[in-house]
Every structure is written in structure tokens, then in C-alpha cells.
Write a protein that holds these residues in place. Structure first.
Motif, mmCIF file in Angstrom:
data_model
loop_
_atom_site.group_PDB
_atom_site.id
_atom_site.type_symbol
_atom_site.label_atom_id
_atom_site.label_comp_id
_atom_site.label_asym_id
_atom_site.label_seq_id
_atom_site.Cartn_x
_atom_site.Cartn_y
_atom_site.Cartn_z
ATOM 1 N N ARG A 163 6.447 8.535 -2.876
ATOM 2 C CA ARG A 163 7.717 8.354 -3.584
ATOM 3 C C ARG A 163 8.900 8.477 -2.614
ATOM 4 O O ARG A 163 9.809 7.654 -2.619
ATOM 5 C CB ARG A 163 7.841 9.387 -4.706
ATOM 6 N N LYS A 164 8.861 9.497 -1.787
ATOM 7 C CA LYS A 164 9.914 9.712 -0.794
ATOM 8 C C LYS A 164 9.977 8.548 0.201
ATOM 9 O O LYS A 164 11.064 8.092 0.583
ATOM 10 C CB LYS A 164 9.662 11.028 -0.062
ATOM 11 N N PHE A 167 11.492 5.499 -1.452
ATOM 12 C CA PHE A 167 12.940 5.735 -1.565
ATOM 13 C C PHE A 167 13.616 5.381 -0.248
ATOM 14 O O PHE A 167 14.644 4.706 -0.222
ATOM 15 C CB PHE A 167 13.209 7.201 -1.929
ATOM 16 N N GLU A 171 16.327 2.534 0.214
ATOM 17 C CA GLU A 171 17.640 2.999 0.669
ATOM 18 C C GLU A 171 18.081 2.249 1.926
ATOM 19 O O GLU A 171 19.273 1.934 2.091
ATOM 20 C CB GLU A 171 17.584 4.502 0.942
ATOM 21 N N GLU A 196 3.660 5.630 -7.590
ATOM 22 C CA GLU A 196 4.531 6.535 -6.858
ATOM 23 C C GLU A 196 5.563 5.771 -6.024
ATOM 24 O O GLU A 196 6.730 6.175 -5.929
ATOM 25 C CB GLU A 196 3.686 7.452 -5.980
ATOM 26 N N GLU A 199 8.186 4.427 -8.355
ATOM 27 C CA GLU A 199 9.127 5.469 -8.743
ATOM 28 C C GLU A 199 10.160 5.732 -7.646
ATOM 29 O O GLU A 199 11.330 6.007 -7.935
ATOM 30 C CB GLU A 199 8.372 6.752 -9.082
ATOM 31 N N GLY A 200 9.736 5.635 -6.380
ATOM 32 C CA GLY A 200 10.673 5.819 -5.275
ATOM 33 C C GLY A 200 11.717 4.715 -5.231
ATOM 34 O O GLY A 200 12.899 4.964 -4.955
ATOM 35 N N GLU A 203 14.109 5.306 -8.143
ATOM 36 C CA GLU A 203 14.966 6.462 -7.841
ATOM 37 C C GLU A 203 16.100 6.078 -6.889
ATOM 38 O O GLU A 203 17.248 6.517 -7.065
ATOM 39 C CB GLU A 203 14.129 7.585 -7.234
ATOM 40 N N THR A 206 18.718 3.917 -8.754
ATOM 41 C CA THR A 206 19.465 4.774 -9.676
ATOM 42 C C THR A 206 20.445 5.659 -8.926
ATOM 43 O O THR A 206 21.597 5.831 -9.340
ATOM 44 C CB THR A 206 18.493 5.645 -10.499
ATOM 45 N N HIS A 207 19.993 6.220 -7.812
ATOM 46 C CA HIS A 207 20.836 7.107 -7.001
ATOM 47 C C HIS A 207 22.095 6.393 -6.526
ATOM 48 O O HIS A 207 23.178 7.001 -6.469
ATOM 49 C CB HIS A 207 20.034 7.617 -5.799
#
Length: 341
Positions: A163-164, A167, A171, A196, A199-200, A203, A206-207
Motif C-alpha cells: 500500500r505504501k 502510494f 504520488e 493493497e 488502496e495505495g 489513498e 484522496t490525499h
């Protein structure tokens, strides 16, 4: 599924199931038929017992690989096989595409009478310590995150924070000025790593306050051909997409080919980022920006932990390894080019 589960379903004692499995005559025919039918319906494979396994004195270590062809696992497999050979063991390799990963693992152990097993990939979201209580064979799960989250005691695992990492990849594209970012996932039924990484991605959007567009999310089945086909469809139906994150390098290559065939120059008109850090990604033209997994360390640790477990020199453990984003030539910075939106 174990002998206790069979007994519970059949509404009989564990000793009765044991007598059926050993073909003892002191079980009435109706009960015997019911137990055998339940065993058949649940694909239960009787355990040969730890005593028999120990007496066999085999030196076999199994490698269970999810997927018939997974280039990332192939690269790990080369290193793992060398480690197993150097440790004086024989490797038994088995690929599978079964839905029941836990059942396939337990069946593999029993059928091949393995002393230990390393799993490359697979969906172990529902794995419980209770599922492994009938085997004392050391198990190391590689590239499987769910086991670590539950801190299982009956197996070890080596993976990354998927997930990280996803992200971070998303990003990177956002910070490069991209807002319309496509996502190529693996299989719809993958509730482990693919979920997973999804989801990253969500996220990160959304962030940064970016609206999630479900039309931008497609499935490439972890294959170059399917990813190529899905990416062409995505770019045709959503031409505003400026970047695509594929959750495997092999799919990223399919996306790159799709971009080329759609008249978009990779690294200029369309940005692509992959995942895994495969050797072939850096030799692709243009080279693919990717999230690199530490496959050498994964390979080394999987064999090291398994051998130490076999020798009684360590206990089961769950290890997270760090990833790194390796920049290739497949991404462009829209902010730098003055075309961010």
C-alpha cells in the motif's frame, strides 16, 4: 481444512474420521460413506503424519509459485534455487493457478513429503494458524503481506508494504503534474497484493484532493497482452489520461506498447510507471520508471530463514523490506513542461 473440520461437518468424533481414513472395519457403512463424501467434497488430503515425514529422511524443499508465468517470480526463483542447492537440499517446483491457495499449499506438502516450502505469491488473506496445525513443516511466504498483518505463528513471511509503495508511485506522478492517472491492476479476484496496491493508489489521489474516476481503473491479469489490450481501450475511451500506473513491470511494458500504437510517445505524451524493478524494465525502450522490490534480499532471506527453521536455529518471523523508486525515461514532468493541469 483438517481432520477436526471433517469430523465437525460429519457430526462424528475425530477418532471416527481417523478410522475411516485408515480403513478400519469398526465403522458402520452409512457413517463411512458420509465421511468419505465430505472428504471428497472438500478436497481433503490426509496427512501422512509428522512421524512418517521425519522417518523418510528426504531432503526436498518445495517451491510453490502462483501463476504459470510470472517474470518477477522467475527472477527470484533463480536465486532461491541456487541457495537451496548450496544448502544441500533438492528443490521441487510447482506452479499453480488454483483459487484455494491454502489448500494447494497443504496438498503440495503432503503429496511431495516436503521438509520445507517457500511460496512465491498467492492469496493468503484467510490463512489462520489453525489451518497449519496438522503440519510441522516450515513455511516461508514471499511477496505476501497479509500473513504479517495477522502476526501468524505457524509460518514466516517476507514482503514489502504494498500500500505504501503504491502510494509512493502514484504520488510521484501527481507531483509531476498528472491528475488523470490510470491504474492497471492484476486480477479482480486478487484480494491480497493487487488490492493493497489499489488502496495505495486511492489513498494518494484522496490525499491530494484528486477525484477518483472508476473508468480509469482496469485489469491486466498480470500479463503483457491483457494489459496492452486494456490500456488501448482506456486511452481510446479516456484520452485525457496522461499517466498510467501498472502494478507490475510486465504489464507496464504492455501499456507502453499500447501507447506507441495509439500514437502517443512514451515519456512525452503518456507517462508510465511499473512495479517490481525487473531487469528487463531498464532495457526496455524507453526504460520503465518502476518501484523496485529487493528481490535479491527476498531470495536470500527466504532460503536463510527456511534452513534455520529446519535446523531449529530460529523461530517464525515476518519481515518487511523497503522498496525504491527507480526513475527511467517513461515519465514526463508536466509541471516542468508548463502543461500541468
Amino acid at each position: 481444512m483438517n481432520i477436526k473440520d471433517i469430523a465437525a461437518i460429519a457430526h462424528v468424533g475425530v477418532s471416527t474420521v481417523s478410522r475411516v481414513l485408515n480403513n478400519h472395519p469398526d465403522v458402520n457403512d452409512e457413517t463411512r460413506k458420509r465421511v468419505l463424501q465430505i472428504i471428497k467434497e472438500n478436497n481433503y488430503i490426509p496427512n501422512n503424519s509428522a512421524r512418517i515425514l521425519k522417518q523418510s529422511n528426504t531432503k526436498n524443499i518445495g517451491i510453490l509459485v502462483k501463476g504459470v508465468f510470472n517474470p518477477f517470480f522467475s527472477e527470484i526463483l533463480k536465486l532461491v534455487s541456487l541457495g537451496i542447492q548450496e544448502a544441500g537440499y533438492t528443490m521441487i517446483l510447482q506452479h499453480h493457478n488454483n483459487q484455494n491457495d491454502v489448500g494447494t499449499l497443504l496438498g503440495f506438502i503432503k503429496e511431495k513429503r516436503l521438509q520445507g516450502v517457500i511460496c512465491l505469491g498467492g492469496n493468503f488473506v484467510d490463512l489462520r494458524d489453525e489451518d497449519l496445525e496438522e503440519t510441522d513443516v516450515p513455511i516461508v511466504l514471499v511477496s505476501v503481506e497479509s500473513a504479517m498483518k495477522k502476526n501468524l505463528k505457524k509460518c514466516s513471511s517476507i514482503s514489502i508494504n504494498n500500500r505504501k509503495a503504491a502510494f509512493m508511485a502514484t504520488e510521484y506522478l501527481i507531483n509531476s503534474g498528472h491528475r488523470n492517472i490510470g491504474l492497471i491492476l492484476g486480477e479482480k479476484r486478487d484480494y491480497g497484493i493487487s488490492k493493497e496496491r489499489f488502496e495505495g493508489y486511492i489513498e494518494a489521489l484522496t490525499h491530494y484532493g484528486i477525484k477518483i474516476n472508476e473508468d480509469y481503473i482496469v485489469y491486466g491479469e498480470y500479463e503483457c497482452t491483457d494489459a496492452y489490450r486494456q490500456a488501448k481501450k482506456l486511452l481510446k475511451e479516456s484520452p485525457e489520461v496522461t499517466a498510467i500506473f501498472a502494478i507490475s513491470d510486465i504489464m507496464a511494458m504492455g501499456v507502453a506498447k499500447a501507447g506507441f500504437d495509439m500514437g502517443r510517445k512514451v515519456g512525452e505524451d503518456i507517462s508510465i510507471i511499473g512495479f517490481d524493478g525487473m531487469d528487463t524494465a531498464k532495457y526496455y525502450q524507453p526504460s520503465i520508471t518502476t518501484v523496485k522490490q529487493p528481490k535479491n534480499k527476498m531470495s536470500e532471506l527466504s532460503v536463510e530463514i527456511l534452513i534455520k527453521l529446519l535446523e531449529g536455529k530460529t523461530e517464525n518471523k515476518h519481515i518487511f523490506l523497503e522498496v525504491e523508486l527507480v526513475q527511467g525515461q517513461s515519465c514526463t514532468n508536466l509541471n516542468r513542461d508548463g502543461s500541468g493541469r
